[in-house]
Design a protein around this motif. Sequence first.
Motif, PDB file in Angstrom:
ATOM      1  N   THR A   1       3.824   6.952 -13.537  1.00 20.74           N
ATOM      2  CA  THR A   1       4.701   6.350 -12.515  1.00 20.74           C
ATOM      3  C   THR A   1       4.297   4.911 -12.193  1.00 20.74           C
ATOM      4  O   THR A   1       5.121   4.136 -11.693  1.00 20.74           O
ATOM      5  CB  THR A   1       4.643   7.174 -11.228  1.00 20.74           C
ATOM      6  N   PHE A   2       3.072   4.526 -12.495  1.00 21.43           N
ATOM      7  CA  PHE A   2       2.591   3.196 -12.123  1.00 21.43           C
ATOM      8  C   PHE A   2       3.158   2.093 -13.010  1.00 21.43           C
ATOM      9  O   PHE A   2       3.196   0.927 -12.617  1.00 21.43           O
ATOM     10  CB  PHE A   2       1.059   3.172 -12.140  1.00 21.43           C
ATOM     11  N   ASN A   3       3.575   2.464 -14.214  1.00 19.16           N
ATOM     12  CA  ASN A   3       4.189   1.478 -15.114  1.00 19.16           C
ATOM     13  C   ASN A   3       5.683   1.695 -15.289  1.00 19.16           C
ATOM     14  O   ASN A   3       6.315   1.022 -16.102  1.00 19.16           O
ATOM     15  CB  ASN A   3       3.493   1.518 -16.477  1.00 19.16           C
ATOM     16  N   ALA A   4       6.220   2.618 -14.518  1.00 18.45           N
ATOM     17  CA  ALA A   4       7.653   2.891 -14.595  1.00 18.45           C
ATOM     18  C   ALA A   4       8.426   1.756 -13.905  1.00 18.45           C
ATOM     19  O   ALA A   4       8.091   1.371 -12.781  1.00 18.45           O
ATOM     20  CB  ALA A   4       7.985   4.211 -13.945  1.00 18.45           C
ATOM     21  N   SER A   5       9.432   1.223 -14.586  1.00 21.28           N
ATOM     22  CA  SER A   5      10.197   0.131 -13.988  1.00 21.28           C
ATOM     23  C   SER A   5      11.117   0.630 -12.878  1.00 21.28           C
ATOM     24  O   SER A   5      11.468  -0.100 -11.966  1.00 21.28           O
ATOM     25  CB  SER A   5      11.041  -0.556 -15.073  1.00 21.28           C
ATOM     26  N   GLN A   6      11.498   1.895 -12.969  1.00 15.80           N
ATOM     27  CA  GLN A   6      12.356   2.492 -11.941  1.00 15.80           C
ATOM     28  C   GLN A   6      11.821   3.858 -11.576  1.00 15.80           C
ATOM     29  O   GLN A   6      11.555   4.688 -12.425  1.00 15.80           O
ATOM     30  CB  GLN A   6      13.793   2.623 -12.452  1.00 15.80           C
TER      31      GLN A   6
ATOM     32  N   ALA B   1       0.840  -1.204   0.000  1.00  9.60           N
ATOM     33  CA  ALA B   1       0.000   0.000   0.000  1.00  9.60           C
ATOM     34  C   ALA B   1       0.872   1.250   0.000  1.00  9.60           C
ATOM     35  O   ALA B   1       0.591   2.221  -0.721  1.00  9.60           O
ATOM     36  CB  ALA B   1      -0.922  -0.001   1.213  1.00  9.60           C
ATOM     37  N   ASN B   2       1.928   1.239   0.796  1.00 12.17           N
ATOM     38  CA  ASN B   2       2.841   2.384   0.818  1.00 12.17           C
ATOM     39  C   ASN B   2       3.518   2.570  -0.532  1.00 12.17           C
ATOM     40  O   ASN B   2       3.707   3.697  -0.996  1.00 12.17           O
ATOM     41  CB  ASN B   2       3.897   2.199   1.907  1.00 12.17           C
ATOM     42  N   ALA B   3       3.876   1.469  -1.179  1.00  8.94           N
ATOM     43  CA  ALA B   3       4.528   1.546  -2.490  1.00  8.94           C
ATOM     44  C   ALA B   3       3.595   2.164  -3.524  1.00  8.94           C
ATOM     45  O   ALA B   3       4.028   2.955  -4.371  1.00  8.94           O
ATOM     46  CB  ALA B   3       4.980   0.155  -2.938  1.00  8.94           C
ATOM     47  N   LEU B   4       2.327   1.810  -3.464  1.00 14.83           N
ATOM     48  CA  LEU B   4       1.352   2.407  -4.377  1.00 14.83           C
ATOM     49  C   LEU B   4       1.173   3.889  -4.088  1.00 14.83           C
ATOM     50  O   LEU B   4       1.057   4.711  -5.010  1.00 14.83           O
ATOM     51  CB  LEU B   4       0.004   1.689  -4.241  1.00 14.83           C
ATOM     52  N   LEU B   5       1.165   4.244  -2.809  1.00 10.93           N
ATOM     53  CA  LEU B   5       1.010   5.644  -2.436  1.00 10.93           C
ATOM     54  C   LEU B   5       2.185   6.469  -2.925  1.00 10.93           C
ATOM     55  O   LEU B   5       2.018   7.613  -3.370  1.00 10.93           O
ATOM     56  CB  LEU B   5       0.866   5.764  -0.915  1.00 10.93           C
ATOM     57  N   VAL B   6       3.386   5.909  -2.859  1.00 12.32           N
ATOM     58  CA  VAL B   6       4.572   6.598  -3.369  1.00 12.32           C
ATOM     59  C   VAL B   6       4.401   6.912  -4.851  1.00 12.32           C
ATOM     60  O   VAL B   6       4.678   8.030  -5.306  1.00 12.32           O
ATOM     61  CB  VAL B   6       5.839   5.745  -3.145  1.00 12.32           C
ATOM     62  N   ARG B   7       3.923   5.957  -5.628  1.00 10.36           N
ATOM     63  CA  ARG B   7       3.735   6.183  -7.059  1.00 10.36           C
ATOM     64  C   ARG B   7       2.662   7.240  -7.319  1.00 10.36           C
ATOM     65  O   ARG B   7       2.780   8.032  -8.264  1.00 10.36           O
ATOM     66  CB  ARG B   7       3.389   4.863  -7.761  1.00 10.36           C
ATOM     67  N   LEU B   8       1.634   7.254  -6.479  1.00  8.69           N
ATOM     68  CA  LEU B   8       0.595   8.275  -6.613  1.00  8.69           C
ATOM     69  C   LEU B   8       1.173   9.665  -6.351  1.00  8.69           C
ATOM     70  O   LEU B   8       0.897  10.625  -7.084  1.00  8.69           O
ATOM     71  CB  LEU B   8      -0.535   7.986  -5.620  1.00  8.69           C
ATOM     72  N   GLU B   9       1.996   9.775  -5.317  1.00  9.71           N
ATOM     73  CA  GLU B   9       2.584  11.065  -4.965  1.00  9.71           C
ATOM     74  C   GLU B   9       3.615  11.526  -5.997  1.00  9.71           C
ATOM     75  O   GLU B   9       3.683  12.712  -6.328  1.00  9.71           O
ATOM     76  CB  GLU B   9       3.223  10.984  -3.578  1.00  9.71           C
ATOM     77  N   LEU B  10       4.402  10.606  -6.503  1.00 14.75           N
ATOM     78  CA  LEU B  10       5.397  10.981  -7.503  1.00 14.75           C
ATOM     79  C   LEU B  10       4.734  11.426  -8.800  1.00 14.75           C
ATOM     80  O   LEU B  10       5.247  12.307  -9.499  1.00 14.75           O
ATOM     81  CB  LEU B  10       6.356   9.812  -7.763  1.00 14.75           C
TER      82      LEU B  10
ATOM     83  N   SER C   1       8.289   2.227   4.912  1.00 16.14           N
ATOM     84  CA  SER C   1       7.303   3.165   5.448  1.00 16.14           C
ATOM     85  C   SER C   1       7.175   4.419   4.595  1.00 16.14           C
ATOM     86  O   SER C   1       6.387   5.311   4.903  1.00 16.14           O
ATOM     87  CB  SER C   1       7.666   3.564   6.885  1.00 16.14           C
ATOM     88  N   PHE C   2       7.944   4.499   3.505  1.00 17.78           N
ATOM     89  CA  PHE C   2       7.875   5.673   2.635  1.00 17.78           C
ATOM     90  C   PHE C   2       6.463   5.803   2.063  1.00 17.78           C
ATOM     91  O   PHE C   2       5.837   4.815   1.675  1.00 17.78           O
ATOM     92  CB  PHE C   2       8.866   5.562   1.481  1.00 17.78           C
ATOM     93  N   THR C   3       5.990   7.045   1.973  1.00 19.90           N
ATOM     94  CA  THR C   3       4.662   7.304   1.407  1.00 19.90           C
ATOM     95  C   THR C   3       4.699   8.322   0.269  1.00 19.90           C
ATOM     96  O   THR C   3       3.724   8.454  -0.463  1.00 19.90           O
ATOM     97  CB  THR C   3       3.699   7.834   2.487  1.00 19.90           C
ATOM     98  N   HIS C   4       5.807   9.042   0.125  1.00 23.65           N
ATOM     99  CA  HIS C   4       5.872  10.088  -0.899  1.00 23.65           C
ATOM    100  C   HIS C   4       7.075   9.959  -1.833  1.00 23.65           C
ATOM    101  O   HIS C   4       7.135  10.643  -2.838  1.00 23.65           O
ATOM    102  CB  HIS C   4       5.909  11.468  -0.244  1.00 23.65           C
ATOM    103  N   GLY C   5       8.033   9.127  -1.487  1.00 21.91           N
ATOM    104  CA  GLY C   5       9.215   8.970  -2.319  1.00 21.91           C
ATOM    105  C   GLY C   5      10.432   9.661  -1.732  1.00 21.91           C
ATOM    106  O   GLY C   5      10.323  10.539  -0.876  1.00 21.91           O
ATOM    107  N   THR C   6      11.596   9.252  -2.198  1.00 17.25           N
ATOM    108  CA  THR C   6      12.834   9.844  -1.718  1.00 17.25           C
ATOM    109  C   THR C   6      13.027  11.242  -2.303  1.00 17.25           C
ATOM    110  O   THR C   6      12.342  11.638  -3.250  1.00 17.25           O
ATOM    111  CB  THR C   6      14.036   8.980  -2.113  1.00 17.25           C
ATOM    112  N   SER C   7      13.983  11.955  -1.770  1.00 17.21           N
ATOM    113  CA  SER C   7      14.293  13.288  -2.295  1.00 17.21           C
ATOM    114  C   SER C   7      14.661  13.216  -3.770  1.00 17.21           C
ATOM    115  O   SER C   7      14.200  14.023  -4.576  1.00 17.21           O
ATOM    116  CB  SER C   7      15.445  13.906  -1.491  1.00 17.21           C
ATOM    117  N   ALA C   8      15.487  12.235  -4.115  1.00 13.23           N
ATOM    118  CA  ALA C   8      15.920  12.102  -5.509  1.00 13.23           C
ATOM    119  C   ALA C   8      14.747  11.761  -6.424  1.00 13.23           C
ATOM    120  O   ALA C   8      14.643  12.295  -7.537  1.00 13.23           O
ATOM    121  CB  ALA C   8      17.002  11.021  -5.609  1.00 13.23           C
TER     122      ALA C   8
END
Length: 289
Positions: free
Chosen positions: A283-288, A195-204, A256-263
């Motif tokens: 971002t949802f289909n991005a491999s990296q 769930a957190n991984a999906l949220l990161v992609r949503l935020e990015l 626990s990341f929810t928004h992604g790293t700084s980079a």
Amino acid sequence: MLWKNGRRSDNVEDQRASGPRPSGRGGLVGGGIGTIVLALVALYFGVAPSVVLNQVAQQQTQQSTQQAPAALTAKDQQDKEFLSVVLADTEDTWGALFQQAGRQYVDPKLVLFSGAVQSACGYAQAATGPFYCPADQKLYLDIQFFRELQQRLGAKGDFAEAYVIAHEVGHHVQNLLGVESKVRDAMQRSSPARANALLVRLELQADCYAGVWAYHAQNERKVLEPGDVEEAINAAEAVGDDRLQKQAQGYVVPDSFTHGTSAQRARWFQTGFASGRPQVCDTFNASQL
């Protein structure tokens, strides 16, 4: 940012003069860049940052406040003017992009509040940070957040503030396109880590959409000044999960990341800014990331 001659939006609701209005039942408000304030909550309320980090996904408890509303200053009015111009510029950008795609863009409203606010997503305090509520299609912001962003995280400049608004508008775009609801549904069926991984992609993706707006703001209206893009990138980097966690507790917990790293946040903003095409923000289909 060259904003003073820009069009003002009619979609700003200023509730600051009315002060906090706690009512109803408290709850964590979805969307937005609320975890920017993981470290700031501790500064506001004297809570240990590690505790705040562990509780970010829990419900907030409503607190009664009896504060007399403060009179708005000239700086308050100027802040409103600036945000109104930024919002109008996002309206122009996304209105045109939606029209090109055969869709109709519905303008969101920006609610300015002081201390606390009741939204259709629940009750929220300033420590929640800026957020978007899909249920009422409104962006919520306590402008004091910008002071903390500058003073505590070193993200200075008016375009850093514009980036924050554009990011929240990005969540509105996701809502209109149906992306937000699909991701939330998938998160409910997933493990906490997934769930957190999906949220990161949503935020990015919202960061990328902010970059798309910045591209059109510059190429079509020439509003950027030297250093503005760097201000936005600096702000994106300042609110990366890894940096905030490192500052707050001395170590990072990637699961626990929810928004992604700084980079990641900076890279996706730059991706949107480089092309101005929403299609590059998948971002949802991005491999990296």
